[in-house]
Motif scaffolding. Structure first.
Motif, PDB file in Angstrom:
ATOM      1  N   LEU A   1      66.553   4.245  27.328  1.00  0.00           N
ATOM      2  CA  LEU A   1      66.089   2.741  27.469  1.00  0.00           C
ATOM      3  C   LEU A   1      64.838   2.451  27.830  1.00  0.00           C
ATOM      4  N   THR A   2      64.254   3.458  28.724  1.00  0.00           N
ATOM      5  CA  THR A   2      62.924   3.190  29.089  1.00  0.00           C
ATOM      6  C   THR A   2      61.948   3.493  28.051  1.00  0.00           C
ATOM      7  N   ARG A   3      62.205   4.510  27.219  1.00  0.00           N
ATOM      8  CA  ARG A   3      61.456   5.015  25.957  1.00  0.00           C
ATOM      9  C   ARG A   3      61.434   3.669  25.059  1.00  0.00           C
ATOM     10  N   LEU A   4      62.567   3.309  24.745  1.00  0.00           N
ATOM     11  CA  LEU A   4      62.755   2.052  23.882  1.00  0.00           C
ATOM     12  C   LEU A   4      61.725   0.784  24.271  1.00  0.00           C
ATOM     13  N   THR A   5      61.876   0.503  25.781  1.00  0.00           N
ATOM     14  CA  THR A   5      61.421  -0.735  26.195  1.00  0.00           C
ATOM     15  C   THR A   5      59.944  -0.570  26.793  1.00  0.00           C
ATOM     16  N   ASN A   6      59.741   0.679  27.200  1.00  0.00           N
ATOM     17  CA  ASN A   6      58.660   1.121  27.700  1.00  0.00           C
ATOM     18  C   ASN A   6      58.399   0.060  28.994  1.00  0.00           C
ATOM     19  N   GLU A   7      59.530   0.066  29.666  1.00  0.00           N
ATOM     20  CA  GLU A   7      59.679  -0.897  31.161  1.00  0.00           C
ATOM     21  C   GLU A   7      60.510  -0.118  31.928  1.00  0.00           C
ATOM     22  N   ASN A   8      60.441  -0.254  33.155  1.00  0.00           N
ATOM     23  CA  ASN A   8      61.105   0.256  34.274  1.00  0.00           C
ATOM     24  C   ASN A   8      62.512  -0.109  34.262  1.00  0.00           C
TER      25      ASN A   8
ATOM     26  N   TYR B   1      63.201  -4.559  34.535  1.00  0.00           N
ATOM     27  CA  TYR B   1      62.339  -5.498  35.211  1.00  0.00           C
ATOM     28  C   TYR B   1      60.785  -5.366  34.570  1.00  0.00           C
ATOM     29  N   LEU B   2      60.350  -6.530  34.229  1.00  0.00           N
ATOM     30  CA  LEU B   2      58.990  -6.355  33.579  1.00  0.00           C
ATOM     31  C   LEU B   2      58.189  -7.592  34.042  1.00  0.00           C
ATOM     32  N   PRO B   3      56.864  -7.533  33.844  1.00  0.00           N
ATOM     33  CA  PRO B   3      56.116  -8.810  34.209  1.00  0.00           C
ATOM     34  C   PRO B   3      56.243  -9.818  33.338  1.00  0.00           C
ATOM     35  N   GLU B   4      56.079 -11.133  33.631  1.00  0.00           N
ATOM     36  CA  GLU B   4      56.467 -12.349  32.600  1.00  0.00           C
ATOM     37  C   GLU B   4      55.767 -12.316  31.438  1.00  0.00           C
ATOM     38  N   TYR B   5      54.417 -12.037  31.652  1.00  0.00           N
ATOM     39  CA  TYR B   5      53.770 -12.142  30.178  1.00  0.00           C
ATOM     40  C   TYR B   5      53.994 -11.218  29.131  1.00  0.00           C
ATOM     41  N   ARG B   6      54.857  -9.979  29.707  1.00  0.00           N
ATOM     42  CA  ARG B   6      55.236  -8.925  28.646  1.00  0.00           C
ATOM     43  C   ARG B   6      56.448  -9.481  28.032  1.00  0.00           C
ATOM     44  N   TYR B   7      57.415 -10.231  28.988  1.00  0.00           N
ATOM     45  CA  TYR B   7      58.569 -10.637  28.679  1.00  0.00           C
ATOM     46  C   TYR B   7      58.429 -11.841  27.659  1.00  0.00           C
ATOM     47  N   MET B   8      57.547 -12.734  27.643  1.00  0.00           N
ATOM     48  CA  MET B   8      56.928 -13.868  26.792  1.00  0.00           C
ATOM     49  C   MET B   8      56.740 -13.298  25.515  1.00  0.00           C
ATOM     50  N   ALA B   9      56.194 -12.040  25.466  1.00  0.00           N
ATOM     51  CA  ALA B   9      55.952 -11.621  24.122  1.00  0.00           C
ATOM     52  C   ALA B   9      56.838 -10.511  23.370  1.00  0.00           C
ATOM     53  N   THR B  10      58.056 -10.449  24.053  1.00  0.00           N
ATOM     54  CA  THR B  10      59.036  -9.536  23.661  1.00  0.00           C
ATOM     55  C   THR B  10      60.314 -10.585  23.187  1.00  0.00           C
ATOM     56  N   SER B  11      61.012  -9.869  21.962  1.00  0.00           N
ATOM     57  CA  SER B  11      62.323 -10.402  21.840  1.00  0.00           C
ATOM     58  C   SER B  11      63.420 -10.112  22.914  1.00  0.00           C
ATOM     59  N   LYS B  12      63.739 -11.429  23.536  1.00  0.00           N
ATOM     60  CA  LYS B  12      64.742 -11.572  24.461  1.00  0.00           C
ATOM     61  C   LYS B  12      66.027 -10.868  23.905  1.00  0.00           C
ATOM     62  N   ALA B  13      66.475 -11.131  22.524  1.00  0.00           N
ATOM     63  CA  ALA B  13      67.516 -10.604  21.953  1.00  0.00           C
ATOM     64  C   ALA B  13      67.457  -9.306  22.033  1.00  0.00           C
ATOM     65  N   GLN B  14      66.350  -8.657  21.484  1.00  0.00           N
ATOM     66  CA  GLN B  14      66.199  -7.086  21.452  1.00  0.00           C
ATOM     67  C   GLN B  14      66.139  -6.428  22.833  1.00  0.00           C
ATOM     68  N   LEU B  15      65.593  -7.031  23.614  1.00  0.00           N
ATOM     69  CA  LEU B  15      66.070  -6.363  24.951  1.00  0.00           C
ATOM     70  C   LEU B  15      67.196  -6.379  25.778  1.00  0.00           C
ATOM     71  N   VAL B  16      68.035  -7.367  25.618  1.00  0.00           N
ATOM     72  CA  VAL B  16      69.458  -7.529  25.800  1.00  0.00           C
ATOM     73  C   VAL B  16      70.313  -6.621  24.957  1.00  0.00           C
ATOM     74  N   ALA B  17      70.145  -6.462  23.597  1.00  0.00           N
ATOM     75  CA  ALA B  17      70.823  -5.475  22.904  1.00  0.00           C
ATOM     76  C   ALA B  17      70.370  -4.103  23.355  1.00  0.00           C
ATOM     77  N   TYR B  18      69.155  -3.791  23.603  1.00  0.00           N
ATOM     78  CA  TYR B  18      68.780  -2.573  24.304  1.00  0.00           C
ATOM     79  C   TYR B  18      69.843  -2.181  25.462  1.00  0.00           C
ATOM     80  N   LEU B  19      69.617  -2.952  26.394  1.00  0.00           N
ATOM     81  CA  LEU B  19      70.408  -3.208  27.676  1.00  0.00           C
ATOM     82  C   LEU B  19      71.927  -2.837  27.376  1.00  0.00           C
ATOM     83  N   GLN B  20      72.429  -3.641  26.595  1.00  0.00           N
ATOM     84  CA  GLN B  20      73.906  -3.599  26.245  1.00  0.00           C
ATOM     85  C   GLN B  20      74.378  -2.078  25.585  1.00  0.00           C
ATOM     86  N   THR B  21      73.471  -1.513  24.735  1.00  0.00           N
ATOM     87  CA  THR B  21      73.809  -0.341  23.995  1.00  0.00           C
ATOM     88  C   THR B  21      73.643   0.705  25.071  1.00  0.00           C
TER      89      THR B  21
END
Length: 245
Positions: A91-98, A215-235
């Motif tokens: 998950l960290t490799r996919l998102t590059n987030e903690n 968890y990620l900085p707000e500016y990176r979240y705004m530039a990222t697909s929320k749906a994709q992040l949630v899908a990565y988390l759920q998987t």
């Protein structure tokens, strides 16, 4: 040294001798030659401080989170860590987030495992944090059985307005937690720190035992697909659930 300190250390050493097997009060008292009432009082103090955990009324005692923190040992909730490590690394490799794996302990969200991204700017959070103050904590609260949630609110009250501005009363809190429970997803924005947290539940045999979050900085979240992040988390959560089954 005061005798009660000797006894407390003896209890912790005996519990630690087989860290994954809960030991009942009677066994601990008998093996150490302690009066059962004295043993129960010492254990009650150790439990209240987080150095020992009681696994139900009859199952017995194991080492608590604080015992592992003292030594920097990552063995706390070993089953969760073993089931989640590879999925969290991926998950960290996919998102590059903690990413964080957390449980609920009293009114605190406790991190039992985390993975770190390679970003120059990373979001860091404390090992222990009030449950209301994090997406993972809110997820864990939302998944509590009704009686335990009511008991939690009676004991710890409502979140402070600066922590969860949308919650003005108990009705608001129940409504917000019900939505998290329905969606199986929690989103939190920490405005003054410009941080966004997203969390999903982790289940063992159908029961929610932890939460997985990013968890990620707000500016990176705004530039990222929320749906994709949630899908990565759920998987990742589905993989961990399967490993725990």
């Amino acid at each position: 040294m005061i005798q009660v300190i000797h006894r407390a250390l003896d209890l912790m050493e005996l519990i630690a001798s087989e860290p994954e097997r809960p030991k009942p009060l009677g066994e601990l008292a008998d093996r150490l030659g302690l009066n059962h009432g004295t043993c129960a009082n010492i254990l009650k103090t150790l439990v209240s401080r987080g150095y020992v955990e009681q696994q139900g009324v009859k199952k017995g005692y194991i080492l608590g989170f604080k015992s592992y923190v003292l030594t920097g040992n990552d063995a706390y909730r070993k089953d969760l860590m073993e089931a989640s490590q590879q999925a969290m690394d991926h998950l960290t490799r996919l998102t590059n987030e903690n990413c964080l794996l957390a449980i609920l302990k009293d009114d605190q969200r406790l991190i039992v495992h985390r993975t770190f991204a390679e970003q120059d700017l990373q979001v860091r959070t404390a090992e222990e944090k009030p449950a209301y103050e994090s997406a993972s904590g809110r997820m864990l609260l939302a998944m509590l059985p009704t009686d335990l949630l009511e008991r939690f609110i009676q004991k710890f009250g409502l979140p402070r307005p600066e922590i969860w501005p949308e919650i003005l009363n108990q009705t608001d809190l129940y409504r917000a937690l019900a939505q998290i429970r329905r969606e199986e997803f929690a989103l939190q924005t920490i405005s003054h720190r410009h941080i966004v947290g997203l969390a999903v539940p982790i289940r063992k045999k159908g029961v929610v035992v932890a939460s997985l979050s990013v968890y990620l900085p707000e500016y990176r979240y705004m530039a990222t697909s929320k749906a994709q992040l949630v899908a990565y988390l759920q998987t990742a959560a589905e993989t961990i659930n399967a490993n725990l089954a």
